[in-house]
Design an enzyme around this catalytic site. Structure first.
Site, short mmCIF file in Angstrom:
data_model
loop_
_atom_site.label_atom_id
_atom_site.label_comp_id
_atom_site.label_asym_id
_atom_site.label_seq_id
_atom_site.Cartn_x
_atom_site.Cartn_y
_atom_site.Cartn_z
CD1 TRP A 77 -8.40 -3.74 5.05
CD2 TRP A 77 -10.89 -3.32 5.00
NE1 TRP A 77 -8.94 -3.09 4.09
CE2 TRP A 77 -9.91 -2.02 3.75
CE3 TRP A 77 -12.04 -2.91 5.19
CZ2 TRP A 77 -10.66 -1.49 3.48
CZ3 TRP A 77 -12.56 -1.74 4.52
CH2 TRP A 77 -11.89 -0.71 3.63
N GLY A 119 -7.74 -21.53 2.87
CA GLY A 119 -8.29 -20.29 3.10
C GLY A 119 -9.21 -20.04 1.73
CD GLU A 151 -9.52 -15.83 3.16
OE1 GLU A 151 -8.59 -16.85 2.70
OE2 GLU A 151 -10.40 -16.25 3.93
C1 LIG Z 1 -15.30 -7.12 3.67
C2 LIG Z 1 -14.07 -7.38 4.15
C3 LIG Z 1 -13.39 -8.46 4.86
C4 LIG Z 1 -11.70 -9.29 5.09
N1 LIG Z 1 -11.76 -9.50 5.81
C5 LIG Z 1 -9.85 -10.07 6.21
C6 LIG Z 1 -9.39 -10.61 7.30
O1 LIG Z 1 -10.22 -11.27 8.18
N2 LIG Z 1 -8.88 -10.80 7.48
C7 LIG Z 1 -7.78 -9.93 6.33
O2 LIG Z 1 -6.19 -10.06 7.10
N3 LIG Z 1 -8.12 -8.68 5.54
C8 LIG Z 1 -9.63 -8.84 5.55
N4 LIG Z 1 -9.81 -8.47 4.47
C9 LIG Z 1 -8.70 -7.43 3.17
C10 LIG Z 1 -8.39 -8.18 2.29
O3 LIG Z 1 -7.90 -9.39 2.41
C11 LIG Z 1 -7.94 -7.20 1.31
O4 LIG Z 1 -8.77 -5.85 1.27
C12 LIG Z 1 -7.44 -7.78 0.06
O5 LIG Z 1 -6.69 -8.21 0.22
C13 LIG Z 1 -7.15 -6.70 -0.75
O6 LIG Z 1 -6.10 -5.48 -0.01
P1 LIG Z 1 -6.19 -4.03 -0.19
O7 LIG Z 1 -8.14 -3.42 0.76
O8 LIG Z 1 -5.29 -3.34 0.74
O9 LIG Z 1 -6.13 -3.55 -1.47
P2 LIG Z 1 -4.51 -2.83 -2.15
O10 LIG Z 1 -4.25 -4.00 -1.96
O11 LIG Z 1 -4.55 -1.80 -2.05
O12 LIG Z 1 -5.42 -3.15 -3.88
C14 LIG Z 1 -6.49 -2.12 -4.73
C15 LIG Z 1 -6.63 -2.79 -6.18
O13 LIG Z 1 -4.96 -2.82 -6.93
C16 LIG Z 1 -4.62 -4.15 -7.80
N5 LIG Z 1 -3.20 -4.84 -7.27
C17 LIG Z 1 -2.86 -4.39 -6.18
N6 LIG Z 1 -1.44 -5.10 -6.52
C18 LIG Z 1 -0.96 -5.23 -7.50
C19 LIG Z 1 -0.39 -5.93 -7.73
N7 LIG Z 1 0.95 -6.02 -7.91
N8 LIG Z 1 -1.21 -6.22 -9.48
C20 LIG Z 1 -2.23 -5.99 -10.29
N9 LIG Z 1 -2.71 -5.70 -9.88
C21 LIG Z 1 -2.28 -4.94 -7.87
C22 LIG Z 1 -5.77 -5.12 -6.43
O14 LIG Z 1 -5.97 -6.43 -7.47
C23 LIG Z 1 -6.82 -3.77 -6.28
O15 LIG Z 1 -7.78 -4.05 -7.89
C24 LIG Z 1 -11.54 -8.18 4.25
C25 LIG Z 1 -11.61 -7.18 3.55
C26 LIG Z 1 -12.72 -6.43 3.36
C27 LIG Z 1 -13.44 -5.64 2.91
#
Ligand SMILES: Cc1cc2nc3c(=O)[nH]c(=O)nc-3n(C[C@H](O)[C@H](O)[C@H](O)COP(=O)(O)OP(=O)(O)OC[C@H]3O[C@@H](n4cnc5c(N)ncnc54)[C@H](O)[C@@H]3O)c2cc1C
Length: 384
Positions: free
Chosen positions: A162, A248, A369
């Site tokens: 991502w 950020g 973020e």
């Molecule tokens: C278009 C795009 C650009 C991005 N750009 C970057 C980038 O430049 N650099 C980078 O490092 N990352 C980047 N990301 C990654 C982004 O930061 C992550 O997708 C985001 O932090 C969520 O992580 P995940 O996708 O693993 O979801 P998960 O962490 O698996 O979350 C899934 C769901 O579970 C919920 N959840 C998780 N833990 C808890 C908790 N403890 N309590 C309650 N709810 C919870 C979340 O809120 C969410 O609804 C990008 C993502 C996208 C889609």
């Protein structure tokens, strides 16, 4: 005796106003004609990238001695807001460059690293910030990319997912662990050049929104990075990550604020032009109330975003305010963009008009973020 009262949050200095107006004019005249084709082709226009550099928008806070504009964090926020009102995909490119990459280097880089990399970021190099992995998103410090010291180099192995700007970037801030047993205290930040041996780009994502912004997988296979390219200290990467992301997220608040304002501007224009029952639809009270409510929510988001940015520039605590700004701005961006589609009626549902794209683009605000739940967790910790 009269103490100097703080000015209103939305009051800009003459320099800030001039800067905002310049960015607004640039976004309206130069970016608007490219929005549809960049979204369709999922490509950032390369001539546009050069224009962003020549306007100084890719090095807003970089000191003049390294070739930057030496502006404030608030300036960066204004730029992201204005660009995102036209195209949030370009907005996030500028945002990651300024509020994540440049911020991290300004704070953590050695003088030598600043000479080498801030000068490039100001001139022609795009930055990317690589923290997330397939198994570690919200739980970012569960990352598995490893770095092992070998002489005067670290050898990196693993994958990032991502990563925004990855396709265009020349410099990556990469987080890896030098000691998995040490937990978050093993995490280290590295400055990785695109040409580093063992580094390659993986899959480019096909996304719902902000399609012109590239989002790719990064692959490290025995990737050799000079030990001199550790950003901050070994084992202090968690601090680099936390502190840059705290700032950020004000940028993402600004992106969503701009998006909401852009959607509102389109909706208001349409409501005044579109006629039904022999009169402009803006003459119906139901339409007026919706537009008034949206304008109120946008103003509230602007106050949150500007307040967090002003606190940051003043060197004061801003953690809670930044989380609230990102949480609220991404919430209202989705709502306003959705209502804007409805104000357009059937025309809102097709690609010939701009609000359909803004509606798709809005969704990401609640995800990257730190998801909205993660923002609420931060806010809850600080208010309870
Ligand atoms: C278009 C795009 C650009 C991005 N750009 C970057 C980038 O430049 N650099 C980078 O490092 N990352 C980047 N990301 C990654 C982004 O930061 C992550 O997708 C985001 O932090 C969520 O992580 P995940 O996708 O693993 O979801 P998960 O962490 O698996 O979350 C899934 C769901 O579970 C919920 N959840 C998780 N833990 C808890 C908790 N403890 N309590 C309650 N709810 C919870 C979340 O809120 C969410 O609804 C990008 C993502 C996208 C889609």
């Amino acid at each position: 005796m009269s103490a100097q009262l703080p000015t209103a949050l939305t009051q800009l200095t003459p320099d800030e106003r001039m800067f905002r107006d310049t960015v607004r004019r640039f976004a309206t005249t130069e970016i608007t004609p490219l929005v549809r084709s960049m979204d369709d082709s999922q490509q950032m226009n390369s001539a546009l990238l050069r224009q962003l550099y020549s306007l100084g928008l890719m090095g807003i806070e970089i000191p003049e001695q390294y070739g930057g504009s030496e502006g404030s964090f608030f300036d960066a926020i204004l730029a992201v807001e204005e660009i995102s009102a036209v195209d949030p995909a370009v907005g996030v490119l500028v945002d990651v460059q300024n509020t994540l990459c440049i911020n991290a280097l300004r704070r953590w880089a050695t003088e030598e690293q600043k000479q080498r990399y801030l000068t490039r970021l100001a001139a022609d190099t795009i930055g990317a910030y690589a923290l997330s992995e397939a198994g570690s998103g919200s739980d970012a410090f569960a990352l598995e990319t490893r770095a092992v010291l070998d002489g005067d180099h670290y050898v990196l192995n693993g994958q990032k997912l991502w990563i925004t700007n990855a396709k265009e970037a020349g410099l990556f801030i990469v987080f890896a662990t030098i000691d998995r047993n040490a937990g978050y205290k093993g995490i280290t930040a590295f400055l990785v050049e695109k040409e580093s041996p063992g580094f390659s780009l993986g899959k480019k994502e096909d996304k719902l929104g902000i399609r012109a912004s590239s989002t790719c997988e990064l692959i490290f296979r025995d990737c050799r990075v000079p030990a001199a390219n550790v950003l901050g200290e070994p084992g202090k990467g968690y601090k680099v990550a936390i502190e840059t992301l705290n700032e950020g997220r004000i940028g993402i608040g600004a992106q969503m604020l701009g998006l909401a304002q852009g959607a509102w501007n389109h909706a208001a224009r349409w409501a005044k032009e579109r006629k039904q029952f022999g009169q402009p639809i803006a003459s119906f009270q139901a339409m007026q109330f919706q537009l008034a409510e949206m304008a109120t929510e946008i103003e509230a988001a602007r106050l949150l975003v500007y307040n967090a940015a002003r606190l940051k520039d003043a060197g004061q605590e801003f953690l809670k305010e930044a989380a609230m700004a990102k949480y609220f701005a991404s919430h209202i961006a989705e709502r306003v963009a959705s209502l804007a589609v409805e104000v357009y009626g059937g025309s809102g549902f097709v690609k010939d008009y701009p609000v359909e794209k803004l509606y798709r683009d809005a969704k990401i605000g609640k995800i990257y973020e730190g998801t909205s739940f993660m923002q609420l967790a931060t806010i809850a910790k600080l208010v309870l």
